[in-house]
Scaffold this motif. Structure first.
Motif, PDB file in Angstrom:
ATOM      1  N   GLY A 114       0.804  -1.215   0.000  1.00 47.91           N
ATOM      2  CA  GLY A 114       0.000   0.000   0.000  1.00 47.91           C
ATOM      3  C   GLY A 114       0.835   1.263   0.000  1.00 47.91           C
ATOM      4  N   GLY A 215      -2.523   6.011 -12.616  1.00 50.82           N
ATOM      5  CA  GLY A 215      -3.336   5.684 -11.443  1.00 50.82           C
ATOM      6  C   GLY A 215      -3.545   6.919 -10.590  1.00 50.82           C
ATOM      7  N   SER A 218      -6.662   4.982  -6.346  1.00 55.31           N
ATOM      8  CA  SER A 218      -7.915   4.303  -6.033  1.00 55.31           C
ATOM      9  C   SER A 218      -7.695   2.867  -5.583  1.00 55.31           C
ATOM     10  CB  SER A 218      -8.859   4.340  -7.241  1.00 55.31           C
ATOM     11  OG  SER A 218      -8.251   3.740  -8.367  1.00 55.31           O
ATOM     12  N   ARG A 219      -6.562   2.287  -5.950  1.00 52.36           N
ATOM     13  CA  ARG A 219      -6.248   0.921  -5.492  1.00 52.36           C
ATOM     14  C   ARG A 219      -5.471   0.935  -4.172  1.00 52.36           C
ATOM     15  NH1 ARG A 219      -4.292  -1.671 -11.335  1.00 52.36           N
ATOM     16  NH2 ARG A 219      -6.278  -1.346 -12.413  1.00 52.36           N
ATOM     17  N   SER A 221      -2.521   1.423  -3.568  1.00 53.60           N
ATOM     18  CA  SER A 221      -1.209   0.777  -3.657  1.00 53.60           C
ATOM     19  C   SER A 221      -0.129   1.811  -3.965  1.00 53.60           C
ATOM     20  CB  SER A 221      -1.211  -0.298  -4.745  1.00 53.60           C
ATOM     21  OG  SER A 221      -1.168   0.292  -6.042  1.00 53.60           O
ATOM     22  N   ASP A 224       0.134   2.533  -7.674  1.00 51.58           N
ATOM     23  CA  ASP A 224      -1.025   3.254  -8.176  1.00 51.58           C
ATOM     24  C   ASP A 224      -1.088   4.686  -7.649  1.00 51.58           C
ATOM     25  OD1 ASP A 224      -4.476   3.319  -7.383  1.00 51.58           O
ATOM     26  OD2 ASP A 224      -3.703   3.395  -9.422  1.00 51.58           O
ATOM     27  N   THR A 225      -0.173   5.059  -6.758  1.00 50.08           N
ATOM     28  CA  THR A 225      -0.222   6.353  -6.082  1.00 50.08           C
ATOM     29  C   THR A 225       1.004   7.205  -6.352  1.00 50.08           C
ATOM     30  OG1 THR A 225      -1.519   5.386  -4.263  1.00 50.08           O
ATOM     31  CG2 THR A 225      -0.376   7.460  -3.802  1.00 50.08           C
ATOM     32  N   GLY A 252      -9.965   9.228  -6.643  1.00 46.43           N
ATOM     33  CA  GLY A 252      -9.139   8.203  -6.024  1.00 46.43           C
ATOM     34  C   GLY A 252      -8.859   8.499  -4.560  1.00 46.43           C
ATOM     35  N   ASP A 253      -7.642   8.213  -4.135  1.00 41.72           N
ATOM     36  CA  ASP A 253      -7.253   8.399  -2.728  1.00 41.72           C
ATOM     37  C   ASP A 253      -6.828   9.854  -2.536  1.00 41.72           C
ATOM     38  OD1 ASP A 253      -6.569   8.021  -0.113  1.00 41.72           O
ATOM     39  OD2 ASP A 253      -5.029   6.519  -0.488  1.00 41.72           O
TER      40      ASP A 253
END
Length: 294
Positions: A114, A215, A218-219, A221, A224-225, A252-253
Motif C-alpha cells: 500500500g 493511477g 484508487s487501489r 497501492s 497506483d499512487t 481516487g485516494d
C-alpha cells in the motif's frame, strides 16, 4: 528532545494541510472528523503517522524501527481512517506483539504494498535533505515497519528521496522533472520505478491523461499512487494550491495524494505558498510534537 528541523516541520505542515483538504473533498459520510475540533478540516492517518515518524526521527536522529512501531501503535486515533492492515498492526503491537511478525503476516503473507510508507515520509526526507543516500535508507527503514512488500517500501523511498531533493533545493529554482529523475535513481526496480519512468514521459500532458495512465490511488497501492503524485509535484512544483486541487480533481485516494504532494512542495518552498485560509481551517497538529508547530 531537540526541536524539529525547520524544513521537516514545513513538510509536515504542507502534508497535513493537503491531507485535510483532500479529506474534506470526500462525501460527508466518509469524511474524517475530529471530536476535539469538529469545526475544522480534520487530518487523517496520513498526518498522524507522519507526526509519529517525525517525532521518532527527531528524538533518535534516525529511524529506530522498534520505537517507530510503538509510536504508530500508541499515538493512533483509530477514527482517523486507518486501513485494515494498519488496524491489525496497531492492535498487535499494542498488545505486546512484535511488529515484524504482524507486518510479514499481512495480506496472506505477501505483506502490504500500500501507499502508507509514501504518505507519511515527506518530513523524513526533508530532515535528511543533505544526504540523498541517507534519506533513501531511512525512508526504506520507515516503510519496512508496516510494509514488508518491496513495492510498499519502494513507494516510501521514492517520495522520501524526492522530498530530500526538494528541501535541499530550497531558495533555488528546481526543475520538477529533476525530482522524478532523482527518485528513479534511488528507487529499486519494480512497478513503482516503472511508473516513475512513465511519469517522466507524461510531463506536459493533461492531468486527466496522466492519472488514467499512472493511477490516482484508487487501489491504495504504492504503484497506483506514487507515480501520479510525483507527476503532479513536477508539474506544479511552484503552485501548492493548484497541485493539491489537481489531486482532488483526479479522484481516487484524494487525501493521501494531496498529503504526499503538499508535503514535498512545502519541503521545497516552506509554508508561504499554502493558502492562509486553508492553514487556518486545518485542525491543529498534535500538542505532543516538540516545539512550535504553528
Amino acid at each position: 528532545m531537540p526541536p524539529i528541523e525547520r524544513r521537516a516541520l514545513d513538510a509536515l505542515i504542507g502534508l497535513s494541510v493537503g491531507d485535510a483538504f483532500g479529506n474534506r473533498a470526500f462525501p460527508a459520510e466518509w469524511t474524517v472528523r475530529s471530536p476535539a475540533h469538529p469545526e475544522t478540516w480534520a487530518w487523517t492517518d496520513d498526518t498522524q503517522m507522519a507526526c509519529s515518524l517525525l517525532e521518532v526521527v527527531t528524538a533518535h536522529g534516525r529511524v529506530d524501527q522498534d520505537a517507530l512501531a510503538r509510536a504508530f501503535a500508541t499515538r493512533a486515533e483509530t477514527f482517523r481512517d486507518y486501513g485494515m492492515g494498519a488496524l491489525q498492526f496497531i492492535d498487535h503491537v499494542k498488545h505486546g506483539g512484535r511488529w515484524r511478525e504482524i507486518t510479514s503476516r499481512l495480506f496472506e503473507g505477501r505483506g502490504s504494498w500500500g501507499n502508507g510508507g509514501a504518505m507519511r515520509v515527506a518530513p523524513l526526507g526533508a530532515h535528511f535533505h543533505d544526504d540523498l543516500e541517507r534519506a533513501a535508507a531511512e525512508a526504506a527503514a520507515s516503510a519496512e515497519v508496516t510494509h514488508s512488500h518491496p513495492e510498499g517500501v519502494a513507494g516510501g523511498v521514492a517520495i522520501g528521496v524526492a522530498a530530500a531533493r526538494a528541501a535541499a533545493g530550497r531558495g533555488r529554482p528546481l526543475a520538477g522533472a529533476e525530482l522524478i529523475e532523482t527518485a528513479v535513481e534511488h528507487t529499486p526496480e519494480g512497478m513503482v520505478r516503472d511508473g516513475l519512468r512513465r511519469a517522466l514521459d507524461l510531463l506536459g500532458r493533461p492531468a486527466a491523461e496522466a492519472a488514467a495512465a499512472l493511477g490516482n490511488g484508487s487501489r491504495i497501492s504504492a504503484p497506483d499512487t506514487v507515480p501520479f503524485a510525483l507527476w503532479t509535484i513536477a508539474t506544479h512544483l511552484d503552485d501548492y494550491e493548484t497541485a493539491v486541487r489537481t489531486c482532488v480533481e483526479a479522484g481516487g485516494d484524494m487525501d493521501t495524494m494531496a498529503a504526499i504532494v503538499g508535503g514535498v512542495i512545502a519541503a521545497h518552498h516552506g509554508t508561504d505558498p499554502i493558502p492562509p485560509a486553508w492553514l487556518a481551517a486545518r485542525e491543529p497538529l498534535p500538542d505532543w510534537l516538540p516545539g512550535d508547530t504553528s
